[in-house]
Write a protein that holds these residues in place. Sequence first.
Motif, PDB file in Angstrom:
ATOM      1  N   PHE A  18       0.837  -1.201   0.000  1.00 21.37           N
ATOM      2  CA  PHE A  18       0.000   0.000   0.000  1.00 21.37           C
ATOM      3  C   PHE A  18       0.871   1.250   0.000  1.00 21.37           C
ATOM      4  CE2 PHE A  18      -2.296   3.296   2.404  1.00 21.37           C
ATOM      5  CZ  PHE A  18      -3.353   3.496   1.536  1.00 21.37           C
ATOM      6  N   TYR A  19       1.901   1.275   0.845  1.00 21.91           N
ATOM      7  CA  TYR A  19       2.815   2.418   0.883  1.00 21.91           C
ATOM      8  C   TYR A  19       3.570   2.574  -0.444  1.00 21.91           C
ATOM      9  CZ  TYR A  19       2.076   2.894   5.909  1.00 21.91           C
ATOM     10  OH  TYR A  19       1.520   3.088   7.139  1.00 21.91           O
ATOM     11  N   LEU A  20       3.927   1.477  -1.057  1.00 18.67           N
ATOM     12  CA  LEU A  20       4.605   1.531  -2.350  1.00 18.67           C
ATOM     13  C   LEU A  20       3.681   2.092  -3.427  1.00 18.67           C
ATOM     14  CD1 LEU A  20       7.177   0.824  -3.949  1.00 18.67           C
ATOM     15  CD2 LEU A  20       6.134  -1.399  -4.410  1.00 18.67           C
ATOM     16  N   ALA A  25       2.161   6.642  -6.927  1.00 20.63           N
ATOM     17  CA  ALA A  25       1.157   7.625  -7.345  1.00 20.63           C
ATOM     18  C   ALA A  25       1.669   9.043  -7.137  1.00 20.63           C
ATOM     19  CB  ALA A  25      -0.139   7.396  -6.575  1.00 20.63           C
ATOM     20  N   LEU A  26       2.340   9.311  -6.017  1.00 12.97           N
ATOM     21  CA  LEU A  26       2.891  10.640  -5.765  1.00 12.97           C
ATOM     22  C   LEU A  26       3.992  10.987  -6.761  1.00 12.97           C
ATOM     23  CD1 LEU A  26       3.021  10.765  -1.864  1.00 12.97           C
ATOM     24  CD2 LEU A  26       1.501  12.022  -3.393  1.00 12.97           C
ATOM     25  N   CYS A  27       4.823  10.015  -7.097  1.00  9.91           N
ATOM     26  CA  CYS A  27       5.868  10.250  -8.094  1.00  9.91           C
ATOM     27  C   CYS A  27       5.262  10.549  -9.460  1.00  9.91           C
ATOM     28  CB  CYS A  27       6.802   9.054  -8.176  1.00  9.91           C
ATOM     29  SG  CYS A  27       7.870   8.883  -6.745  1.00  9.91           S
ATOM     30  N   SER A  32       4.085  14.563 -13.589  1.00 11.64           N
ATOM     31  CA  SER A  32       3.152  15.203 -14.511  1.00 11.64           C
ATOM     32  C   SER A  32       3.118  16.716 -14.308  1.00 11.64           C
ATOM     33  CB  SER A  32       1.758  14.615 -14.357  1.00 11.64           C
ATOM     34  OG  SER A  32       1.216  14.975 -13.102  1.00 11.64           O
ATOM     35  N   PHE A  33       3.359  17.193 -13.078  1.00 15.72           N
ATOM     36  CA  PHE A  33       3.383  18.628 -12.839  1.00 15.72           C
ATOM     37  C   PHE A  33       4.719  19.257 -13.219  1.00 15.72           C
ATOM     38  CE2 PHE A  33      -0.265  18.076  -9.871  1.00 15.72           C
ATOM     39  CZ  PHE A  33      -1.093  19.010 -10.460  1.00 15.72           C
ATOM     40  N   PHE A  34       5.811  18.609 -12.874  1.00 10.47           N
ATOM     41  CA  PHE A  34       7.119  19.236 -13.021  1.00 10.47           C
ATOM     42  C   PHE A  34       7.918  18.703 -14.207  1.00 10.47           C
ATOM     43  CE2 PHE A  34       6.204  19.415  -8.401  1.00 10.47           C
ATOM     44  CZ  PHE A  34       6.012  20.782  -8.337  1.00 10.47           C
ATOM     45  N   GLY A  35       7.519  17.597 -14.781  1.00 14.86           N
ATOM     46  CA  GLY A  35       8.223  17.055 -15.938  1.00 14.86           C
ATOM     47  C   GLY A  35       7.802  17.766 -17.205  1.00 14.86           C
ATOM     48  N   ASP A  36       8.652  17.735 -18.202  1.00 14.73           N
ATOM     49  CA  ASP A  36       8.336  18.375 -19.476  1.00 14.73           C
ATOM     50  C   ASP A  36       7.637  17.354 -20.366  1.00 14.73           C
ATOM     51  OD1 ASP A  36       8.165  20.152 -21.533  1.00 14.73           O
ATOM     52  OD2 ASP A  36      10.231  19.863 -22.199  1.00 14.73           O
ATOM     53  N   LEU A  37       6.320  17.377 -20.321  1.00 11.06           N
ATOM     54  CA  LEU A  37       5.543  16.398 -21.079  1.00 11.06           C
ATOM     55  C   LEU A  37       5.021  16.955 -22.398  1.00 11.06           C
ATOM     56  CD1 LEU A  37       3.487  14.817 -18.171  1.00 11.06           C
ATOM     57  CD2 LEU A  37       5.557  13.965 -19.231  1.00 11.06           C
ATOM     58  N   SER A  38       5.313  18.223 -22.685  1.00 12.14           N
ATOM     59  CA  SER A  38       4.792  18.810 -23.925  1.00 12.14           C
ATOM     60  C   SER A  38       5.684  18.438 -25.105  1.00 12.14           C
ATOM     61  CB  SER A  38       4.713  20.330 -23.789  1.00 12.14           C
ATOM     62  OG  SER A  38       6.009  20.853 -23.562  1.00 12.14           O
ATOM     63  N   ALA A  39       5.061  18.283 -26.223  1.00 14.13           N
ATOM     64  CA  ALA A  39       5.800  17.955 -27.443  1.00 14.13           C
ATOM     65  C   ALA A  39       6.472  19.218 -27.976  1.00 14.13           C
ATOM     66  CB  ALA A  39       4.861  17.384 -28.495  1.00 14.13           C
TER      67      ALA A  39
END
Length: 53
Positions: A18-20, A25-27, A32-39
């Motif tokens: 459960f902790y894993l 999920a947090l990672c 998704s917020f801080f990574g560069d996911l835009s093309a």
Amino acid sequence: MKKDGGTINMGRLIKYLFYLAILVALCLVGYSFFGDLSAPSVNHTETIELETQ
């Protein structure tokens, strides 16, 4: 499973899984917020010849 000895009981195993799952999920949310996911944007130009009469 036995509590005594070197084996892990089932409740502790479920708790670790459960902790894993929460950590994964947090990672994923952080990526998704801080990574560069835009093309990358690229301009494409193409000449088109129109036939006129």
